[in-house]
Design an enzyme around this catalytic site. Structure first.
Site, PDB file in Angstrom:
ATOM      1  N   SER A 220     -46.663  71.303 -10.519  1.00  0.00           N
ATOM      2  CA  SER A 220     -46.414  72.625  -9.963  1.00  0.00           C
ATOM      3  C   SER A 220     -44.939  72.827  -9.578  1.00  0.00           C
ATOM      4  O   SER A 220     -44.109  71.921  -9.734  1.00  0.00           O
ATOM      5  CB  SER A 220     -47.357  72.847  -8.785  1.00  0.00           C
ATOM      6  OG  SER A 220     -47.428  74.222  -8.501  1.00  0.00           O
ATOM      7  N   HIS A 221     -44.663  73.990  -9.061  1.00  0.00           N
ATOM      8  CA  HIS A 221     -43.302  74.470  -8.788  1.00  0.00           C
ATOM      9  C   HIS A 221     -42.416  73.500  -7.975  1.00  0.00           C
ATOM     10  O   HIS A 221     -42.905  72.776  -7.110  1.00  0.00           O
ATOM     11  CB  HIS A 221     -43.385  75.787  -8.024  1.00  0.00           C
ATOM     12  CG  HIS A 221     -44.022  75.611  -6.675  1.00  0.00           C
ATOM     13  ND1 HIS A 221     -43.297  75.461  -5.519  1.00  0.00           N
ATOM     14  CD2 HIS A 221     -45.313  75.509  -6.312  1.00  0.00           C
ATOM     15  CE1 HIS A 221     -44.110  75.295  -4.499  1.00  0.00           C
ATOM     16  NE2 HIS A 221     -45.349  75.317  -4.955  1.00  0.00           N
ATOM     17  N   HIS A 222     -41.158  73.533  -8.241  1.00  0.00           N
ATOM     18  CA  HIS A 222     -40.142  72.765  -7.498  1.00  0.00           C
ATOM     19  C   HIS A 222     -40.405  71.254  -7.474  1.00  0.00           C
ATOM     20  O   HIS A 222     -39.961  70.571  -6.553  1.00  0.00           O
ATOM     21  CB  HIS A 222     -40.011  73.261  -6.048  1.00  0.00           C
ATOM     22  CG  HIS A 222     -39.552  74.682  -5.942  1.00  0.00           C
ATOM     23  ND1 HIS A 222     -40.444  75.740  -5.892  1.00  0.00           N
ATOM     24  CD2 HIS A 222     -38.321  75.221  -5.900  1.00  0.00           C
ATOM     25  CE1 HIS A 222     -39.781  76.876  -5.809  1.00  0.00           C
ATOM     26  NE2 HIS A 222     -38.473  76.597  -5.814  1.00  0.00           N
TER      27      HIS A 222
END
Ligand SMILES: CC(C)(COP(=O)(O)OP(=O)(O)OC[C@H]1O[C@@H](n2cnc3c(N)ncnc32)[C@H](O)[C@@H]1OP(=O)(O)O)[C@@H](O)C(=O)NCCC(=O)NCCS
Length: 217
Positions: free
Chosen positions: A137-139
């Site tokens: 997922s993000h980052h």
């Protein structure tokens, strides 16, 4: 440019299946001579690696998909990758069209299979394999030569080192650091930082003594 799949195990066959589906042509498979058991796989020639090396030395352009799995915690893949590069061949990458990849940067030689999801503001190093429906997922950042098994789920802001194995349906909590060579067993919940070579496993399911499925449903 001629293109070959390095590896004749099931992973090589899986990639072959995807490439065919995507109309990406290859010229054959390759492994070291001593591992050749058949001169053809999927009706394509299996060429001794040294022959390709010689062709590359003679100026021919050769691209290689490194299809070596997670054995020895992905170390075999890392070695093959380095060797192929040192021998002057191009390392190929594959991203299946059904995968969603929003990464800021992806290294060389990653194989990203059906419906994998890689979120925005992520970075991915070299030689990572994302099996179907795996998620980062993000980052989050992944180093090099990690293996993301079917359906594993990594939350946001996670840092993953190198050579990790994330088993199928393992879940990684947001914002944790996963040390290099960590093994996440299938179905586990990684809720904290791990050190290098750590292993996390879930509680095991058990077979109920003296019970049969039809006793229940
Ligand atoms: C974690 C994992 C690697 C363990 O492998 P395994 O073959 O099940 O291990 P074994 O049953 O031989 O057990 C080895 C040791 O670890 C212990 N162990 C393994 N899983 C355990 C668990 N869930 N809970 C407690 N102990 C466990 C065993 O008790 C045993 O201990 P011992 O050596 O003291 O007897 C395996 O369960 C796993 O998750 N593999 C990944 C599968 C996967 O995701 N594949 C996807 C490919 S795409």
């Amino acid at each position: 440019m001629k293109k070959y799949i390095y590896g004749t195990t099931e992973l090589g066959e899986i990639l072959f299946n995807c490439l065919k589906e995507c109309n990406i042509e290859i010229d054959g498979f390759t492994v070291d001579k001593e591992y050749i058991t058949d001169n053809f796989l999927m009706s394509y020639p299996v060429v001794p690696y040294d022959e390709l090396k010689s062709s590359a030395e003679n100026g021919e352009e050769i691209g290689i998909y490194v299809c070596i799995g997670y054995k020895a915690m992905n170390e075999n893949r890392r070695r093959a990758f380095k060797r192929i590069k040192a021998d002057g061949m191009k390392i190929e990458s594959f991203i299946h069209p059904s995968a969603i990849v929003k990464s800021d940067s992806i290294g060389e030689g990653c194989l990203i299979f059906e419906q994998a999801y890689i979120g925005p503001y992520t970075t991915i190093g070299d030689g990572n394999i994302f099996f179907p429906k795996s998620m980062l997922s993000h980052h989050s950042n992944a180093g090099n030569f990690n293996f993301f098994s079917v359906g594993c789920s990594v939350a946001g802001n996670v840092k993953i080192g190198d050579n990790c194995f994330l088993g199928n349906n393992s879940t990684t909590k947001d914002a944790v650091n996963i040390g290099s060579y960590t093994l996440l067993g299938a179905g586990c919940y990684a809720s904290c930082d791990t050190n290098e070579y750590d292993v996390i496993v879930p509680a095991r399911g058990q077979i109920l003594e003296n019970k049969r499925s039809i006793d229940f449903i």
